[in-house]
Design a protein around this motif. Structure first.
Motif, mmCIF file in Angstrom:
data_model
loop_
_atom_site.group_PDB
_atom_site.id
_atom_site.type_symbol
_atom_site.label_atom_id
_atom_site.label_comp_id
_atom_site.label_asym_id
_atom_site.label_seq_id
_atom_site.Cartn_x
_atom_site.Cartn_y
_atom_site.Cartn_z
ATOM 1 N N VAL A 10 0.854 -1.190 0.000
ATOM 2 C CA VAL A 10 0.000 0.000 0.000
ATOM 3 C C VAL A 10 0.892 1.243 0.000
ATOM 4 O O VAL A 10 1.662 1.452 0.927
ATOM 5 N N SER A 11 0.748 2.048 -1.065
ATOM 6 C CA SER A 11 1.525 3.279 -1.168
ATOM 7 C C SER A 11 0.644 4.515 -1.144
ATOM 8 O O SER A 11 1.149 5.630 -1.142
ATOM 9 N N GLY A 12 -0.671 4.322 -1.175
ATOM 10 C CA GLY A 12 -1.590 5.442 -1.225
ATOM 11 C C GLY A 12 -2.024 5.799 -2.634
ATOM 12 O O GLY A 12 -2.923 6.608 -2.828
ATOM 13 N N SER A 13 -1.407 5.197 -3.646
ATOM 14 C CA SER A 13 -1.787 5.463 -5.032
ATOM 15 C C SER A 13 -3.121 4.800 -5.355
ATOM 16 O O SER A 13 -3.587 3.925 -4.622
ATOM 17 N N LEU A 14 -3.732 5.199 -6.469
ATOM 18 C CA LEU A 14 -4.980 4.566 -6.891
ATOM 19 C C LEU A 14 -4.776 3.072 -7.132
ATOM 20 O O LEU A 14 -5.643 2.274 -6.816
ATOM 21 N N GLY A 15 -3.635 2.709 -7.684
ATOM 22 C CA GLY A 15 -3.343 1.291 -7.905
ATOM 23 C C GLY A 15 -3.266 0.519 -6.609
ATOM 24 O O GLY A 15 -3.756 -0.611 -6.516
ATOM 25 N N SER A 16 -2.665 1.113 -5.585
ATOM 26 C CA SER A 16 -2.557 0.397 -4.307
ATOM 27 C C SER A 16 -3.907 0.301 -3.602
ATOM 28 O O SER A 16 -4.162 -0.663 -2.882
ATOM 29 N N LEU A 17 -4.788 1.279 -3.822
ATOM 30 C CA LEU A 17 -6.134 1.179 -3.259
ATOM 31 C C LEU A 17 -6.908 0.048 -3.940
ATOM 32 O O LEU A 17 -7.624 -0.716 -3.280
ATOM 33 N N ALA A 18 -6.735 -0.082 -5.258
ATOM 34 C CA ALA A 18 -7.351 -1.199 -5.983
ATOM 35 C C ALA A 18 -6.768 -2.522 -5.508
ATOM 36 O O ALA A 18 -7.487 -3.512 -5.336
ATOM 37 N N ALA A 19 -5.456 -2.542 -5.261
ATOM 38 C CA ALA A 19 -4.800 -3.762 -4.761
ATOM 39 C C ALA A 19 -5.325 -4.129 -3.380
ATOM 40 O O ALA A 19 -5.532 -5.315 -3.085
ATOM 41 N N ARG A 145 -5.961 12.651 -17.469
ATOM 42 C CA ARG A 145 -5.070 13.571 -16.741
ATOM 43 C C ARG A 145 -5.848 14.723 -16.129
ATOM 44 O O ARG A 145 -5.552 15.166 -15.028
ATOM 45 N N HIS A 146 -6.843 15.202 -16.856
ATOM 46 C CA HIS A 146 -7.665 16.305 -16.359
ATOM 47 C C HIS A 146 -8.389 15.894 -15.077
ATOM 48 O O HIS A 146 -8.436 16.651 -14.105
ATOM 49 N N THR A 147 -8.946 14.697 -15.056
ATOM 50 C CA THR A 147 -9.665 14.211 -13.873
ATOM 51 C C THR A 147 -8.717 14.039 -12.692
ATOM 52 O O THR A 147 -9.036 14.428 -11.569
ATOM 53 N N VAL A 148 -7.550 13.459 -12.945
ATOM 54 C CA VAL A 148 -6.565 13.274 -11.872
ATOM 55 C C VAL A 148 -6.154 14.620 -11.302
ATOM 56 O O VAL A 148 -6.084 14.805 -10.086
ATOM 57 N N ALA A 150 -7.863 17.415 -11.333
ATOM 58 C CA ALA A 150 -8.998 17.986 -10.602
ATOM 59 C C ALA A 150 -9.164 17.309 -9.240
ATOM 60 O O ALA A 150 -9.436 17.985 -8.241
ATOM 61 N N LEU A 151 -8.992 16.007 -9.187
ATOM 62 C CA LEU A 151 -9.128 15.299 -7.910
ATOM 63 C C LEU A 151 -8.030 15.683 -6.921
ATOM 64 O O LEU A 151 -8.263 15.751 -5.722
ATOM 65 N N ARG A 152 -6.833 15.935 -7.413
ATOM 66 C CA ARG A 152 -5.744 16.335 -6.523
ATOM 67 C C ARG A 152 -6.028 17.671 -5.850
ATOM 68 O O ARG A 152 -5.563 17.927 -4.753
ATOM 69 N N HIS A 153 -6.775 18.528 -6.540
ATOM 70 C CA HIS A 153 -7.055 19.860 -6.002
ATOM 71 C C HIS A 153 -8.432 19.955 -5.358
ATOM 72 O O HIS A 153 -8.819 21.032 -4.916
ATOM 73 N N ALA A 154 -9.156 18.851 -5.295
ATOM 74 C CA ALA A 154 -10.508 18.866 -4.717
ATOM 75 C C ALA A 154 -10.435 18.986 -3.205
ATOM 76 O O ALA A 154 -9.479 18.550 -2.568
ATOM 77 N N ARG A 155 -11.458 19.596 -2.642
ATOM 78 C CA ARG A 155 -11.586 19.728 -1.198
ATOM 79 C C ARG A 155 -12.849 18.997 -0.773
ATOM 80 O O ARG A 155 -13.719 18.699 -1.593
#
Length: 163
Positions: A10-19, A145-148, A150-155
């Motif tokens: 688990v690294s916190g990435s989307l891939g690790s959450l799926a894992a 990339r646009h979605t990623v 936007a999600l990084r800057h979401a509150r």
């Protein structure tokens, strides 16, 4: 009932959450225990750290890794499942070596995440060469990339219900 364990990196990435989600399913279906692992190293690397060791600095970064693991479990699962023997580990060392050491038995299952289209994946490459157990790679969901961005800057307020 299988005697091995399901070890998930688990690294916190989307891939690790799926894992993490895939690992819980594998543990449930096989009767194995689940071990969610975050590996960490001092940001300057072990060699430079050895030249000027600082236990408070190391404890700080271990705490960051522990909080990241807790946050990832919460994001992916809400909490560790109660119907599976599960535990969280934070281990100092390189991710590939740590994961191989924990999933050392042939009846263990090692689960890692992967981003689609990523060619340079040193941890995955290390596991393919050194793992003694089966390795399951769980793909991260594909996001533009646009979605990623936007999600990084979401509150949290961005997701509040309006009405």
């Amino acid at each position: 009932m299988t005697r091995g364990r399901v070890v998930v990196g688990v690294s916190g990435s989307l891939g690790s959450l799926a894992a993490l989600r895939a690992a819980v399913d594998a543990a449930r279906n096989s009767g194995r225990a689940l071990v969610a692992v975050t590996a960490w190293e001092p940001p300057e690397g072990e060699i430079l750290y050895a030249r000027n060791p600082d236990s408070a600095w190391a404890a700080y970064h271990e705490g960051l890794a522990r909080r990241m693991l807790d946050r990832a479990v919460e994001e992916a699962l809400g909490a560790l499942p109660e119907d599976v023997a599960a535990r969280k580990l934070v281990v100092r060392g390189r991710a590939g070596r740590v994961l191989c050491a924990l999933a050392e038995r042939p009846d263990d299952l090692l689960v890692i995440g992967a981003r689609p289209g990523v060619r340079r994946a040193p941890v995955r490459r290390y596991l393919q060469q050194h793992a003694r157990s089966a390795v399951l790679t769980a793909p991260a969901p594909h996001l533009s990339r646009h979605t990623v961005r936007a999600l990084r800057h979401a509150r949290a307020e961005d997701f509040a219900l309006h009405g």
